[in-house]
Enzyme design. Structure first.
Site, PDB file in Angstrom:
ATOM      1  N   TYR A 101       7.512  -4.351   7.027  1.00 19.13           N
ATOM      2  CA  TYR A 101       7.116  -3.397   5.972  1.00 19.13           C
ATOM      3  C   TYR A 101       6.639  -4.176   4.748  1.00 19.13           C
ATOM      4  CZ  TYR A 101       7.382  -0.065   2.142  1.00 19.13           C
ATOM      5  OH  TYR A 101       7.056   0.711   1.067  1.00 19.13           O
ATOM      6  N   GLU A 189       0.848   0.845   0.677  1.00 17.80           N
ATOM      7  CA  GLU A 189       1.912   0.542   1.632  1.00 17.80           C
ATOM      8  C   GLU A 189       1.347   0.251   3.019  1.00 17.80           C
ATOM      9  OE1 GLU A 189       5.878   2.964   1.773  1.00 17.80           O
ATOM     10  OE2 GLU A 189       4.523   3.835   3.244  1.00 17.80           O
TER      11      GLU A 189
END
Ligand code: GDP
Ligand code: MN
Length: 386
Positions: A101, A189
């Site tokens: 992530y 993101e």
């Protein structure tokens, strides 16, 4: 403003962040064609403004163009979190070895962006933050200097042990941070950032949220607006600030601060606000009408609460706006009005002229609105009168 994954991936690609090859399809036949062009196994991905598409069945693998067509057909008929799927991204499949992530958001408390990175990617990062916060590395970014390459390397080497893989990740993180700043994003993101079996690193998913207040600086990004919630679109065209929540009391308030306070007071008395809505200092009946239409279209709304504090705003103007709006269209739920300040006597006359009463007390108004909403819930068929 939210943009779709495929749009965010276009921004990524232009910024030098590697994304799998792919294109958007609006029909199953188009999906088959794209899969044929890619000449590879593909993944078919719903393009909606919602996360968790994978869990909802909106992401499916296909080995052949025919299978891509069938999967696209199924996904194009879906609703994900109440949003109809109108397009799918058809992209080359990756052979996933690991999912990381990488994200960057604004930390309002520290008044600067913060990079977050984790080896526990692929799943809901909020869940990781709750259950295993130690798995997330954080680094605040100096707003003037940007994210230094040495900082990006340190972050990537913390979450990825293999040096050569971490070396490939670090420039991706720097490019993500640069992009975040350049487009005035409030979130950028990559979840997951995938390490493929061959050691290459790819942005498998892309999420970018643009700051509405900075969009005037980016007309080319404004053009990416798609699938906007119709109520939010109507509000934006009318110059109203509207944010939908999921309570029962629709709020129409003049001023953002008062709108926030109104939601707090509703909560304090045990009610639930259906929205934040600031009509500004305006008495324009069209704005009032738009506001009432928006609130009435939300089936959860059981009562509408006007909270008007007249300073520069003349309350008689607002009352006039309410009267004109009601003359055009009666809402299906009861209306409660709290109104005080400049010209309030005149305002009350106007309202009583159309059979509406009002209170000057915010507490009183909120209590009435909550009571009306409860009644409306008990006997929905009786809504629309008071
Ligand atoms: P989200 O659920 O909306 O966040 O959508 P993502 O694009 O993040 O996809 C969800 C999950 O689907 C990923 O974490 C992967 O596990 C899986 N997935 C997506 N694309 C591929 C692919 O090309 N190959 C494989 N094997 N899995 C994929
Ligand atoms: Mn994802």
């Amino acid at each position: 403003m939210n943009i779709h994954e495929h749009q965010a991936k276009d921004l990524f690609a232009a910024a030098g962040i590697p994304v799998p090859r792919g294109r958007v399809a609006h029909t199953p036949a188009e999906a088959r064609e794209i899969a044929r062009e890619l000449n590879a196994k593909v993944v078919v991905k719903a393009q909606v403004h919602a996360g968790g598409r994978g869990k909802a069945g909106g992401i499916q693998l296909a080995a052949t163009p025919e299978e891509a067509e069938a999967k696209a057909k199924a996904i194009l008929g879906m609703e994900i979190k109440g949003l109809p799927v109108k397009r799918v991204l058809v992209a080359e499949q990756l052979d996933i070895e690991h999912e990381h992530y990488l994200g960057i958001v604004l930390d309002r408390a520290r008044k600067r962006p913060v990079v977050m990175a984790s080896a526990a990617g692929g799943i809901d990062i909020e869940e990781v933050a709750r259950t295993a916060p130690e798995k997330i590395v954080r680094c605040h970014v100096d707003p003037l200097a940007g994210l230094h390459p040495f900082e990006a390397r340190e972050i990537c080497f913390t979450i990825e042990r293999r040096g050569e893989v971490a070396q490939r990740m670090a420039p991706i993180l720097n490019r993500l941070a640069d992009l975040y700043r350049r487009v005035d994003a409030s979130l950028a993101e990559i979840n997951p950032l995938v390490v493929a079996r061959d050691g290459q690193v790819w942005a498998l998913d892309a999420k970018v949220v643009l700051d509405d207040n900075a969009l005037y600086r980016h007309p080319e990004l404004e053009a990416l607006r798609e699938d906007e919630d119709p109520n939010e679109a109507a509000a934006r065209r009318m110059g109203l600030s509207y944010i939908r929540l999921d309570g029962e009391i629709g709020c129409v308030v003049n001023g953002a601060g008062l709108a926030m306070a109104t939601m707090d007071v509703i909560k304090a008395y045990g009610g639930t606000p259906a929205n934040f809505l600031d009509i500004g200092g305006s008495s324009n009946p069209d704005k009032v009408l738009t506001a009432m239409d928006i609130l009435a279209s939300d089936r959860k709304v059981k009562a509408i609460f006007f909270n008007i504090f007249g300073g520069i705003t003349r309350t008689d103007d607002v009352a006039q706006g309410i009267a004109q709006a009601l003359a055009k269209r009666k809402p299906r739920v009861p209306i409660v009005i709290r109104l005080t300040g400049t010209n309030e006597e005149r305002a009350r006359e106007i309202l009583s002229g159309i059979g509406l009463t009002s209170t000057t007390s915010m507490d009183e108004g909120v209590k009435q609105a909550i009571a009306q909403a409860r009644e409306g819930r008990a006997a929905p068929a009786a809504g629309g009168r008071r």
